[in-house]
Structure formats: C-alpha cells, structure tokens
Design a protein around this motif. Structure first.
Motif: not given
Length: 307
Positions: A73-101
């Motif tokens: 059968x043709x391939x399909x887009x399948x939900x594999x699971x969820x992962x927790x990631x830490x990303x950097x969110x910029x809050x203005x010039x030279x200001x950032x915060x690590x956010x968990x998503x």
C-alpha cells in the motif's frame, strides 16, 4: 517431556507422544530471581496469575502484539510520538529565554495492521515442595498449534527450560480470578516520585526526551485529582491507571500501546480482573485519546462529559 532450548520451531517433535485431543500444561521450576524477571512482586503468593514482563521478542508479542507492515500500500503520514525539547525564545535584542515545549513527531511510513497480542497469563504455585510457573490448560489439536508453540516459546524465553505435563496438574490449578497485574500506589498526597520512578524504568535506555514527554502527561492527569492510582506489573508495566470514583471512570494511561490513553466507564474492581487482551480488544473504552497536541482538550471534554 523436558525442553531445554531458547526456542522451538517444530511443535510435533515435542507433542507427538500425546494422544490427539489430549490436554496438557507447560510448567517451569522457578526461584525468586526468575519470578522477579517475570514481573511478580516478592514474596509471591501461591495461586497468583499475571501477564509476564517483556524480556524479549516472544514476551513482547505476548503483551503488545506486533505490526504487519503493508508494503503493498502507499505510504501515509503517521503520528510516531511526542518528544520534549528545549528551545531558545528571543524576547528582544540580546534577550532570550530557554523554553520547554512538547513536539509531535510524524513520518511517512507504510500502513500497518496490528496482530493482536495473545496475552497469555501464567500462574505461580507451590506443588509438592516445588516452586512452579504453570501455563493455562492446553489441547493437542491442529487448531491450537500456533498457540501451543507460542506458550512453549514464552516459557523458554522467560525461564530457559520447561516441561510438558499431562492434565493431572489441572486439579491443582488456583482460581483464575486471582491476578497480580496491578499494585496500588499509596493514598493521600499524589505519589509523584513513585510514578516518576516507574516511568523511568519503563523507558530505561531510551531518549530522555521521550520519558519527559510521558511524565508531563502524568502531571496533567494528576491535576484532575484522581482518588487512587495503580501501576501495572509485569506485562502491564506500560500502564498507569487513574481512578475517579466520583466520575465513575478510569483513565488508563498506556505509555506505549497505540500511543493513546483510554477513558473507561467501568468499575475498577471489574476492570482489574480482566486480561490485557480483554481490555484492548473488547472495546471497553468510552474514549480513546491519541497523545498528539490536542490530547489535553480531548481528555478535558471526556472528563466533563462523564462528571
């Protein structure tokens, strides 16, 4: 007849000494170390029945089933699971915060059909001074050949040896309703440390981001203040059950199986006596909620509808 192998392929080689249609059982002599490997909590009580822990390929199929990949059968887009990631969110010039998503993972893959798990449960018993694990009663007939071979291989994977005995042992079989698939966590303040430890053991050796996403789900369910919490033992080790007596439901959180949780409108006393196959296959769930980004909203709707 005694079997000392890692696996058998030719069933007739071991059962052809039995008359067609005769009944028999598979037994293995065990010690405390083997009982713990199987998933029993020590000291084990004679007559307790449980779904074995996953220790290899056969026990995994017994508890979870397996997937038949449909490469036709043709391939399909399948939900594999969820992962927790830490990303950097910029809050203005030279200001950032690590956010968990939490991020949902999808991949293109061939469709697949689930081959349902046999969910064979085994019984521990004392007999004439021996500590034994005993299979259900089996019948030597063509229709049961695959099941019979599966149970022999199940015992071999768990204990490295087993023995075929005649039905005489059936006279000593304990009541089937005695099961040791669940243990209740302490009441009172939510035992978060015990849940965290349990999830950590289930995901040992896997990416920490996977376990982290699962733990976040447990915190969400706990926010609804369940009255009781049970964790699975042995082959039920990928489950945590949250009991809401005032709502008349159970939230059965399945860490692995189908990447979903189940909301069941059954009395927990009745539910806990069922086998894993009965819970999964008999459509007992009022709601099946996949763990993608919308799962919190769907869980809230399910709880509100049953409150």
């Amino acid at each position: 007849m005694r079997i000392e192998r890692t696996q058998i392929r030719n069933l007739d080689r071991y059962l052809n000494v039995l008359p067609p249609g005769s009944t028999f059982k598979i037994i293995s002599e065990v010690n405390d170390q083997l009982l713990e490997r199987m998933g029993f909590e020590l000291p084990a009580k004679s007559g307790i029945t449980a779904l074995p822990s996953i220790v290899g390929r056969i026990t995994r199929f017994n508890a979870e089933g397996k997937w038949d990949v449909r490469r036709d059968l043709p391939k399909e887009l399948r939900f594999i699971g969820s992962r927790s990631w830490i990303r950097t969110e910029w809050r203005g010039r030279d200001q950032s915060e690590e956010v968990e998503d939490t991020v949902d993972i999808y991949r293109w893959a061939y469709p697949r059909d689930l081959i349902e798990p046999p969910s064979v449960e085994l019984t521990y018993m004392q007999h004439e001074g021996r500590s034994l694990v005993v299979s259900p009663e089996l019948t030597f007939q063509t229709a049961d050949a695959e099941l019979n071979k599966h149970i022999i291989n199940l015992m071999l994977e768990l204990f490295r040896s087993c023995e075929i005995v005649l039905h005489d042992l059936a006279r000593l079989a304990p009541p089937a309703e005695l099961r040791a698939n669940w243990v209740m966590l302490p009441s009172g303040e939510h035992p978060w440390e015990r849940i965290e430890t349990h999830i950590g053991k289930v995901f040992a050796g896997k990416a920490p981001s996977v376990a982290k996403a699962v733990l976040q789900r447990q915190r969400v369910i706990l926010s609804y203040e369940p009255a009781l919490i049970w964790r699975g033992l042995g082959g039920f080790g990928d489950y945590v059950a949250y009991i809401f007596p005032s709502r008349g439901l159970v939230v059965l959180e399945s860490v692995y199986y189908g990447n979903a949780l189940y909301v069941l409108g059954k009395n927990w006393e009745d539910l806990s006596k069922l086998t894993k196959a009965q819970i999964i296959q008999h459509k007992l769930a009022e709601y099946r909620i996949v763990h993608n980004k919308g799962w919190v909203r769907h869980l809230n709707e399910a709880l509100l509808r049953t409150s």
